[in-house]
Write a protein that holds these residues in place. Sequence first.
Motif, PDB file in Angstrom:
ATOM      1  N   ASN A 121       0.835  -1.211   0.000  1.00  0.00           N
ATOM      2  CA  ASN A 121       0.000   0.000   0.000  1.00  0.00           C
ATOM      3  C   ASN A 121       0.864   1.252   0.000  1.00  0.00           C
ATOM      4  N   GLU A 122       1.902   1.228   0.825  1.00  0.00           N
ATOM      5  CA  GLU A 122       2.748   2.415   0.924  1.00  0.00           C
ATOM      6  C   GLU A 122       3.517   2.640  -0.373  1.00  0.00           C
ATOM      7  N   LEU A 123       4.014   1.552  -0.938  1.00  0.00           N
ATOM      8  CA  LEU A 123       4.775   1.683  -2.180  1.00  0.00           C
ATOM      9  C   LEU A 123       3.869   2.178  -3.314  1.00  0.00           C
ATOM     10  N   ALA A 124       2.656   1.651  -3.346  1.00  0.00           N
ATOM     11  CA  ALA A 124       1.712   2.098  -4.381  1.00  0.00           C
ATOM     12  C   ALA A 124       1.420   3.587  -4.205  1.00  0.00           C
ATOM     13  N   ASN A 125       1.362   4.001  -2.946  1.00  0.00           N
ATOM     14  CA  ASN A 125       1.052   5.395  -2.642  1.00  0.00           C
ATOM     15  C   ASN A 125       2.145   6.340  -3.148  1.00  0.00           C
ATOM     16  N   ILE A 126       3.401   5.900  -3.087  1.00  0.00           N
ATOM     17  CA  ILE A 126       4.479   6.802  -3.493  1.00  0.00           C
ATOM     18  C   ILE A 126       4.990   6.513  -4.902  1.00  0.00           C
ATOM     19  N   MET A 218      12.783  11.017   1.895  1.00  0.00           N
ATOM     20  CA  MET A 218      11.826  11.163   2.991  1.00  0.00           C
ATOM     21  C   MET A 218      10.539  10.377   2.701  1.00  0.00           C
ATOM     22  N   ARG A 219      10.064  10.489   1.469  1.00  0.00           N
ATOM     23  CA  ARG A 219       8.812   9.811   1.122  1.00  0.00           C
ATOM     24  C   ARG A 219       8.985   8.291   1.063  1.00  0.00           C
ATOM     25  N   MET A 220      10.223   7.839   0.869  1.00  0.00           N
ATOM     26  CA  MET A 220      10.483   6.393   0.772  1.00  0.00           C
ATOM     27  C   MET A 220      10.669   5.733   2.132  1.00  0.00           C
TER      28      MET A 220
HETATM   29  C1  NAG Z   1      -0.248   8.573   0.717  1.00  0.00           C
HETATM   30  O1  NAG Z   1       0.747   9.576   0.829  1.00  0.00           O
HETATM   31  C2  NAG Z   1       0.274  10.835   1.210  1.00  0.00           C
HETATM   32  C3  NAG Z   1       1.430  11.799   1.167  1.00  0.00           C
HETATM   33  O2  NAG Z   1       2.525  11.337   1.869  1.00  0.00           O
HETATM   34  C4  NAG Z   1      -0.342  10.747   2.595  1.00  0.00           C
HETATM   35  O3  NAG Z   1      -0.853  11.982   2.985  1.00  0.00           O
HETATM   36  C5  NAG Z   1      -1.451   9.702   2.567  1.00  0.00           C
HETATM   37  O4  NAG Z   1      -1.943   9.516   3.857  1.00  0.00           O
HETATM   38  C6  NAG Z   1      -0.910   8.396   2.055  1.00  0.00           C
HETATM   39  N1  NAG Z   1      -2.036   7.460   1.904  1.00  0.00           N
HETATM   40  C7  NAG Z   1      -1.956   6.221   2.378  1.00  0.00           C
HETATM   41  C8  NAG Z   1      -3.139   5.374   2.125  1.00  0.00           C
HETATM   42  O5  NAG Z   1      -0.988   5.788   2.969  1.00  0.00           O
END
Ligand code: NAG
Length: 249
Positions: A121-126, A218-220
């Motif tokens: 989920n986190e990887l897909a998010n970034i 930072m985002r990773m």
């Molecule tokens: C996705 O990333 C954004 C920015 O970092 C963050 O605000 C958001 O909560 C994240 N969503 C999930 C589902 O982790």
Amino acid sequence: MEESVNFVKGYGKVNHSDEETAAVPRQSPSPKRRKATAAVITLGLFAIILGGIIGAAEVHHRRSKSNEPQPSLVKVAESIKAVCAVTQHPESCFTDVSTIDSGNIADPEVIFNLTLRLAVNELANISSLPKTLISKSHDLRTGSALRDCATLFDDAVSQLSRSVDAMRVGPGGGEEKLLTEVKVADMKTWISAAMTDQETCVDGLEEMGSPAVEEVKMRMQRSSVYMSNSLAILTNIDAILDKFGLRLH
Ligand SMILES: *[C@@H]1O[C@H](CO)[C@@H](O)[C@H](O)[C@H]1NC(C)=O
Ligand SMILES: *[C@@H]1O[C@H](CO)[C@@H](O)[C@H](O)[C@H]1NC(C)=O
């Protein structure tokens, strides 16, 4: 024929005894006796209902026992702690995994699956981050490094997705063995590859002196931690399963 004869005989007998009782003058039961009878009937009904409830509970208990163990929340928490203990960040691993609804299952394989879900989920998010940064960047050198990153992030997502697919239970249901030695080895390879993808991206950005490198790093952070948790669990899976009295197949 015999039966009907017997029946007639029996019928006659009943009739006879009826006559006998009829000889005694019928009396309506006294109020006291009526009360007692009502109490006995009430008590009897109560016992029947109670018996039914207990019986149903018993059946339910046995059924849930035979299908899936329903461990207490404490047991689930203990299991998550035991699995997370092998990671570099046991506390955050425990906190993060506990936020996901595991369906109250204390199985270490399921808990590993949750750490994997966090990572995916986190990887897909970034994963769209490099593309977003490309659109903002005016620096050609940075642009090429970011395009590499976009490719690397896509690859990381697909590597992790292979692990997610490996953890899906087939239509066979719960009896199918989730984790095998082959699967564990494969998933270690895929998760390591995804982690390497991210590192390669950062290395490329640093090499190009890209101003985006700090933001990407930072985002990773979270996805790196999540993947390292999953990898640590797989690396120590024998010891973990041993704690649960389980073995790899
Ligand atoms: C996705 O990333 C954004 C920015 O970092 C963050 O605000 C958001 O909560 C994240 N969503 C999930 C589902 O982790
Ligand atoms: C693992 O998680 C995925 C969703 O991420 C789910 O589809 C799958 O059924 C889970 N497998 C187990 C064994 O929990």
